[in-house]
Design an enzyme around this catalytic site. Structure first.
Site, mmCIF file in Angstrom:
data_model
loop_
_atom_site.group_PDB
_atom_site.id
_atom_site.type_symbol
_atom_site.label_atom_id
_atom_site.label_comp_id
_atom_site.label_asym_id
_atom_site.label_seq_id
_atom_site.Cartn_x
_atom_site.Cartn_y
_atom_site.Cartn_z
ATOM 1 C CG HIS A 380 -0.404 0.491 2.407
ATOM 2 N ND1 HIS A 380 -0.177 1.901 2.972
ATOM 3 C CD2 HIS A 380 0.284 -0.215 3.322
ATOM 4 C CE1 HIS A 380 0.476 1.781 3.833
ATOM 5 N NE2 HIS A 380 0.540 0.487 4.520
ATOM 6 C CB CYS A 381 1.607 4.087 -1.621
ATOM 7 S SG CYS A 381 0.355 4.248 -2.666
#
EC number: 3.1.3.48
Length: 477
Positions: A380-381
């Protein structure tokens, strides 16, 4: 004999007695008939072709009178083929005193003319002949007269032909077949052969060619109208296979073809293969090596080739709800270090460069202790739109190069849908520290610029290494 003979006999008959004159005259007539075969009466009028047909070329006539014939002339000497059918019966009628009824040449001419006109208007005269040939010919003539309705055109044609020849007309008619039977048969065969050749040529010309319609096709017509498809189903009588078995066999062949096509597409496109296997399994999406179904429930996302999970699933994973299936899981935070320090998910690893990612997972691959359990990695970011998906693809590509297809070290890779931005408001208690630092924070502009330049340099080095590896493969035998 001329008309003077009749005038001299009339003068002598006036001096002699009736019976003696009659007997003498009959003797003279018989002698003359035996010698000359007929009395020739010359008239000043020219004979027509019709009269030639009826009377013959010699125009042989007996003494003509208005009464019925009283003596049949013996015309046996004249029965010579053609003229045997044209012999006429007539005799000189004498009165009771022995005188001839016709007293002069003029009356004889008039009587001959009247008799000729009478013969032209009426049917042909019946002939009385003394010879059997003449009788047979007369019988044939009578039969021909009875069937005159059928032979009318032929008789008219013969009369017209003779008249044309007499008048010297330049118009000619078609020549008849030769009277010789052998020659006639040969001519008939030649004519029949010619007719057969003409008929065959006409039939061949009448047959339309098969392919000319396509050669001379109108460009304005569509192909479906100009060249109709003619489909004919041929059914063999000897076929003993029922229709149901045929349909079943065809369906099995189609299914087999589909299976072969799927196996062939595996090496071409992983995405299409995964989607097809997921549709066939009816149990959910498969992992990267197509051996099992995904352990985590997936949702649709921005990138179709990647598998997405929602924040609830990540929270369940952190709480230990998937311990029976998953031996170990890793949450990879792909944001920059200042973002990670501003707040992150519990137990997450900050790996924002590909080099760090490869060193951690591929230098020494992580293998589960229990083969029935799995290792799961979640990327994820901030928004899970660019950096997280890029790192996930990079790890999968490098893993493919290190293994033989379809084997993988890490077959289950996921993307947190919505990133840290969507996860933090819902599960703040699962975050450390419980805060959120965006990428474009005003206090971290210089740090953002430094991280971007570093990431670009790493990306350039990676592309250069890939090109060098491709060149080495091409040069090596």
């Amino acid at each position: 004999m001329s008309a003077e003979f009749f005038s001299s006999k009339r003068e002598e008959g006036s001096l002699a007695s009736g019976p003696s004159f009659r007997s003498n005259q009959r003797k003279i007539l018989n002698l003359l008939l035996e010698r000359d075969a007929s009395f020739s009466i010359s008239s000043d009028l020219p004979t027509t072709p019709v009269e030639k047909k009826l009377f013959g070329d010699s125009a042989n006539l007996s003494i003509l009178s208005g009464g019925t014939p009283k003596r049949c002339l013996d015309l046996s000497n004249l029965s010579s083929g053609e003229m045997s059918a044209t012999q006429l019966t007539a005799s000189a009628d004498l009165d009771e005193t022995g005188h001839l009824e016709s007293t002069g040449p003029e009356q004889v001419r008039l009587a001959g003319m009247n008799y000729r006109q009478h013969l032209i208007k009426c049917s042909p005269a019946q002939l009385f002949c003394s010879t059997p040939n003449a009788l047979e010919h007369g019988r044939r003539k009578k039969d021909a007269i009875c069937g005159s309705s059928a032979n009318k055109e032929n008789d008219n044609g013969n009369l017209v032909e003779n008249e044309m020849k007499h008048l010297g007309s330049p118009i000619t008619t078609v020549s008849k077949l030769h009277k010789n039977p052998e020659l006639a048969e040969d001519q008939a065969e030649e004519i029949s052969d010619e007719l057969m050749e003409f008929s065959l040529e006409d039939q061949e010309k009448a047959k339309p060619p098969l392919n000319w319609s396509s050669l001379y096709r109108s460009s304005s017509l569509p192909d479906s109208l100009n060249s109709p498809s003619l489909k004919q189903v041929v059914k063999f009588k000897d076929s003993t296979i029922p229709d149901k078995l045929k349909k079943k066999y065809c369906s099995n062949q189609k299914e087999l073809g589909k299976g072969l096509g799927l196996k062939k597409m595996v090496s071409l496109c992983d995405i299409n293969m995964t989607q097809m296997l997921e549709e066939d399994s009816n149990q959910g999406p498969l992992i990267g090596d197509f051996s099992k179904v995904c352990a985590l429930p997936t949702v649709s996302g921005k990138h179709q080739d990647l598998k997405y999970v929602n924040p609830e699933t990540v929270a369940a994973l952190l709480s230990g709800e998937f311990q029976g299936l998953i031996e170990k899981f890793y949450i990879i935070d792909c944001r920059y270090p200042y973002e990670y320090l501003g707040g992150h998910i519990q137990g997450a690893l900050n790996l924002h460069s590909q080099e760090e990612l490869y060193n951690f997972f591929l230098k020494k691959p992580i293998v589960p202790w229990d083969n029935q359990k799995r290792i799961v990695i979640v990327f994820h970011c901030e928004f899970s739109s660019e950096r997280g998906p890029r790192m996930c693809r990079s790890l999968r590509e490098e893993d493919r190069t290190l293994n033989q297809y379809p084997a993988l070290y890490y077959p289950e890779l996921y993307i947190l849908k919505g990133g840290y931005r969507d996860f933090f408001p819902e599960y703040m208690e699962l975050c450390e520290p419980q805060s959120y630092c965006p990428m474009h924070h005003q206090d971290h502009k210089a740090e953002l610029l430094r991280c971007r330049n570093q990431s670009k340099a790493w990306e350039g080095e990676r592309q250069l290494q890939e090109q060098i590896a491709l060149l080495v493969k091409d040069v090596s035998p």
